[in-house]
Design a protein around this motif. Structure first.
Motif, PDB file in Angstrom:
ATOM      1  N   ASN A 141       0.832  -1.207   0.000  1.00  0.00           N
ATOM      2  CA  ASN A 141       0.000   0.000   0.000  1.00  0.00           C
ATOM      3  C   ASN A 141       0.869   1.261   0.000  1.00  0.00           C
ATOM      4  O   ASN A 141       2.088   1.185   0.161  1.00  0.00           O
ATOM      5  N   SER A 142       0.228   2.404  -0.193  1.00  0.00           N
ATOM      6  CA  SER A 142       0.957   3.670  -0.280  1.00  0.00           C
ATOM      7  C   SER A 142       0.735   4.559   0.933  1.00  0.00           C
ATOM      8  O   SER A 142       1.159   5.720   0.941  1.00  0.00           O
ATOM      9  N   LYS A 143       0.078   4.046   1.975  1.00  0.00           N
ATOM     10  CA  LYS A 143      -0.298   4.864   3.138  1.00  0.00           C
ATOM     11  C   LYS A 143       0.607   4.655   4.357  1.00  0.00           C
ATOM     12  O   LYS A 143       1.160   5.594   4.900  1.00  0.00           O
ATOM     13  N   ARG A 144       0.733   3.386   4.792  1.00  0.00           N
ATOM     14  CA  ARG A 144       1.455   3.110   6.043  1.00  0.00           C
ATOM     15  C   ARG A 144       1.740   1.615   6.164  1.00  0.00           C
ATOM     16  O   ARG A 144       1.077   0.804   5.515  1.00  0.00           O
ATOM     17  N   PRO A 145       2.713   1.247   7.013  1.00  0.00           N
ATOM     18  CA  PRO A 145       2.928  -0.187   7.265  1.00  0.00           C
ATOM     19  C   PRO A 145       1.697  -0.786   7.946  1.00  0.00           C
ATOM     20  O   PRO A 145       1.048  -0.119   8.756  1.00  0.00           O
ATOM     21  N   ILE A 146       1.379  -2.017   7.590  1.00  0.00           N
ATOM     22  CA  ILE A 146       0.285  -2.736   8.257  1.00  0.00           C
ATOM     23  C   ILE A 146       0.918  -3.610   9.338  1.00  0.00           C
ATOM     24  O   ILE A 146       1.581  -4.604   9.037  1.00  0.00           O
ATOM     25  N   THR A 147       0.738  -3.221  10.583  1.00  0.00           N
ATOM     26  CA  THR A 147       1.294  -3.987  11.701  1.00  0.00           C
ATOM     27  C   THR A 147       0.204  -4.632  12.545  1.00  0.00           C
ATOM     28  O   THR A 147       0.468  -5.552  13.311  1.00  0.00           O
ATOM     29  N   LYS A 148      -1.041  -4.158  12.390  1.00  0.00           N
ATOM     30  CA  LYS A 148      -2.205  -4.699  13.101  1.00  0.00           C
ATOM     31  C   LYS A 148      -3.438  -4.438  12.250  1.00  0.00           C
ATOM     32  O   LYS A 148      -3.383  -3.627  11.308  1.00  0.00           O
ATOM     33  N   TRP A 149      -4.540  -5.087  12.551  1.00  0.00           N
ATOM     34  CA  TRP A 149      -5.689  -4.955  11.654  1.00  0.00           C
ATOM     35  C   TRP A 149      -6.214  -3.524  11.598  1.00  0.00           C
ATOM     36  O   TRP A 149      -6.715  -3.067  10.562  1.00  0.00           O
ATOM     37  N   GLU A 150      -6.032  -2.782  12.694  1.00  0.00           N
ATOM     38  CA  GLU A 150      -6.515  -1.402  12.718  1.00  0.00           C
ATOM     39  C   GLU A 150      -5.827  -0.526  11.657  1.00  0.00           C
ATOM     40  O   GLU A 150      -6.392   0.478  11.216  1.00  0.00           O
ATOM     41  N   ASP A 151      -4.610  -0.909  11.239  1.00  0.00           N
ATOM     42  CA  ASP A 151      -3.878  -0.123  10.232  1.00  0.00           C
ATOM     43  C   ASP A 151      -4.539  -0.174   8.854  1.00  0.00           C
ATOM     44  O   ASP A 151      -4.222   0.637   7.981  1.00  0.00           O
ATOM     45  N   LEU A 152      -5.436  -1.129   8.651  1.00  0.00           N
ATOM     46  CA  LEU A 152      -6.127  -1.242   7.362  1.00  0.00           C
ATOM     47  C   LEU A 152      -7.329  -0.308   7.253  1.00  0.00           C
ATOM     48  O   LEU A 152      -7.895  -0.140   6.170  1.00  0.00           O
ATOM     49  N   LYS A 153      -7.702   0.316   8.359  1.00  0.00           N
ATOM     50  CA  LYS A 153      -8.911   1.155   8.362  1.00  0.00           C
ATOM     51  C   LYS A 153      -8.802   2.273   7.326  1.00  0.00           C
ATOM     52  O   LYS A 153      -7.828   3.019   7.291  1.00  0.00           O
ATOM     53  N   GLY A 154      -9.817   2.345   6.466  1.00  0.00           N
ATOM     54  CA  GLY A 154      -9.905   3.421   5.493  1.00  0.00           C
ATOM     55  C   GLY A 154      -9.045   3.248   4.249  1.00  0.00           C
ATOM     56  O   GLY A 154      -9.121   4.072   3.332  1.00  0.00           O
ATOM     57  N   ILE A 155      -8.226   2.211   4.200  1.00  0.00           N
ATOM     58  CA  ILE A 155      -7.374   1.993   3.030  1.00  0.00           C
ATOM     59  C   ILE A 155      -8.201   1.369   1.897  1.00  0.00           C
ATOM     60  O   ILE A 155      -8.895   0.378   2.106  1.00  0.00           O
ATOM     61  N   GLU A 284       1.396 -12.372  17.333  1.00  0.00           N
ATOM     62  CA  GLU A 284       0.310 -11.929  18.221  1.00  0.00           C
ATOM     63  C   GLU A 284      -0.742 -11.126  17.440  1.00  0.00           C
ATOM     64  O   GLU A 284      -1.951 -11.315  17.626  1.00  0.00           O
ATOM     65  N   GLU A 285      -0.252 -10.237  16.565  1.00  0.00           N
ATOM     66  CA  GLU A 285      -1.192  -9.425  15.792  1.00  0.00           C
ATOM     67  C   GLU A 285      -1.889 -10.253  14.705  1.00  0.00           C
ATOM     68  O   GLU A 285      -3.056 -10.012  14.383  1.00  0.00           O
ATOM     69  N   LEU A 286      -1.190 -11.240  14.151  1.00  0.00           N
ATOM     70  CA  LEU A 286      -1.844 -12.150  13.203  1.00  0.00           C
ATOM     71  C   LEU A 286      -2.962 -12.935  13.887  1.00  0.00           C
ATOM     72  O   LEU A 286      -4.025 -13.174  13.308  1.00  0.00           O
ATOM     73  N   ALA A 287      -2.719 -13.318  15.143  1.00  0.00           N
ATOM     74  CA  ALA A 287      -3.748 -14.035  15.913  1.00  0.00           C
ATOM     75  C   ALA A 287      -4.970 -13.134  16.128  1.00  0.00           C
ATOM     76  O   ALA A 287      -6.116 -13.587  16.050  1.00  0.00           O
ATOM     77  N   ARG A 288      -4.726 -11.838  16.375  1.00  0.00           N
ATOM     78  CA  ARG A 288      -5.840 -10.885  16.524  1.00  0.00           C
ATOM     79  C   ARG A 288      -6.605 -10.750  15.201  1.00  0.00           C
ATOM     80  O   ARG A 288      -7.838 -10.677  15.196  1.00  0.00           O
ATOM     81  N   MET A 289      -5.860 -10.706  14.094  1.00  0.00           N
ATOM     82  CA  MET A 289      -6.518 -10.626  12.777  1.00  0.00           C
ATOM     83  C   MET A 289      -7.376 -11.862  12.524  1.00  0.00           C
ATOM     84  O   MET A 289      -8.498 -11.771  12.013  1.00  0.00           O
ATOM     85  N   ARG A 290      -6.820 -13.017  12.892  1.00  0.00           N
ATOM     86  CA  ARG A 290      -7.532 -14.277  12.690  1.00  0.00           C
ATOM     87  C   ARG A 290      -8.813 -14.297  13.528  1.00  0.00           C
ATOM     88  O   ARG A 290      -9.880 -14.708  13.044  1.00  0.00           O
ATOM     89  N   GLU A 291      -8.699 -13.848  14.748  1.00  0.00           N
ATOM     90  CA  GLU A 291      -9.863 -13.818  15.645  1.00  0.00           C
ATOM     91  C   GLU A 291     -10.922 -12.846  15.110  1.00  0.00           C
ATOM     92  O   GLU A 291     -12.112 -13.153  15.079  1.00  0.00           O
ATOM     93  N   LYS A 292     -10.461 -11.691  14.660  1.00  0.00           N
ATOM     94  CA  LYS A 292     -11.372 -10.681  14.094  1.00  0.00           C
ATOM     95  C   LYS A 292     -12.082 -11.218  12.846  1.00  0.00           C
ATOM     96  O   LYS A 292     -13.219 -10.836  12.543  1.00  0.00           O
TER      97      LYS A 292
END
Length: 328
Positions: A141-155, A284-292
């Motif tokens: 992407n051209s906005k920011r690194p994705i380190t947690k699912w919240e980083d995808l918001k609005g992309i 840990e963050e992948l596990a949060r993404m999986r749970e979400k």
């Protein structure tokens, strides 16, 4: 003295097997087809020849697969995703964060679960000779690194025209936009979209990295290639020919998997040298993404088949338990 009957000589006929591919000739599938041909040369004395057609020249993957079912084409190497309309159970491979590693995916596909799906495909007029690799998909992407699912918001992210992929990214807060693959580069370049998701080799060869700032190893989906053969045609072959095709397709798949993994590493290194910023998402963050993403599993459970999802998850849980036990 009793004469011992010698086993019957293997029966092979001169055959040219036409294989459709959606990928370009420089894709690792080519290495797999070459290795499969070498194996067939050894087994059949050169009688069974593979003739590959690249870049969808015989039609799209779905169109080619339908031709297999009607017996007008021999074989196709296709991703699982376009075929869910023929066999809904294949949608299991589109589910987000299903696999964690290549080895886990191989163990599932090459084991009992793969055979379970193969039986379903046989009922649809298709013989799956082997599972090859398309691979893990990652986000650029051209906005920011994705380190947690919240980083995808609005992309605004381009996805395949696939309801599970759309739901996955919408659920993670992104603005998922279906778009034809050929339009992606210019849409990224003009800023019509911010992001896309594909295996590293695809991001490299399509030059998406030239119009993106970040690549994040999300591994949000793993899709296999299937080496499918027309069942109406396969059933006319002698058992020795069928065995040779199965054995050699597995050998070809092993080579293709190794080549694609090596190329993924080289593609990532090349893109980093070109200046793209790379990050891995922590376990840990992948596990949060999986749970979400569990709601996506629930939403598509009925169309894929609850028994299919339960079976694959039980298989994966067993593999992870074995791995944990062996590392203790």
């Amino acid at each position: 003295m009793v004469a011992v009957a010698s086993p019957a000589a293997a029966e092979f006929h001169d055959r040219t097997i036409r294989i459709s591919n959606g990928v370009a000739e420089n894709h690792p599938v080519h290495n797999g087809v070459d290795a499969m041909q070498q194996c067939l040369d050894d087994k059949t004395g050169g009688k069974m020849k593979l003739q590959a057609y690249w870049s969808g020249s015989l039609g799209g993957d779905l169109q080619a697969t339908q031709a297999l079912r009607s017996g007008t084409l021999d074989a196709v190497v296709t991703s699982s995703s376009p075929l869910v309309g023929i066999e809904p159970a294949l949608g299991v491979f589109d589910l987000p964060f299903l696999f964690q590693t290549n080895e886990e995916a191989y163990a599932v596909m090459d084991g009992d679960f793969g055979k379970f799906l193969n039986d379903k495909l046989a009922d649809k007029g298709l013989v799956n000779l082997a599972y090859w690799e398309n691979g893990f998909r990652n986000v650029s992407n051209s906005k920011r690194p994705i380190t947690k699912w919240e980083d995808l918001k609005g992309i605004k992210i381009r996805v395949m025209q696939n309801n599970i992929f759309l739901d996955t990214f919408d659920n993670l807060g992104a603005n998922a936009t279906p778009m034809a693959f050929g339009e992606v580069f210019s849409a990224l370049e003009t800023g019509a979209i911010d992001a896309q998701e594909n295996p590293y080799v695809t991001i490299d060869t399509s030059k998406f990295y030239e119009v993106q700032k970040y690549i994040s190893e999300t591994k949000h989906a793993y899709t296999p290639f299937l080496f499918l053969f027309s069942k109406p045609i396969f059933d006319t072959f002698d058992p020795d020919e069928q065995d040779a095709l199965r054995t050699c397709a597995v050998k070809g798949g092993s080579v293709e998997r190794n080549v694609i993994q090596d190329l993924n590493k080289k593609s990532l290194e090349k893109m980093e040298k070109a200046g793209i910023k790379f990050n891995k998402v922590s376990p840990e963050e992948l596990a949060r993404m999986r749970e979400k993403s569990q709601v996506v599993y629930d939403k598509h459970r009925d169309e894929i088949g609850g028994d299919v999802i339960d079976r694959v998850q039980k298989t994966i849980d067993g593999l992870r338990s074995e791995k944990k036990a062996s590392s203790n």
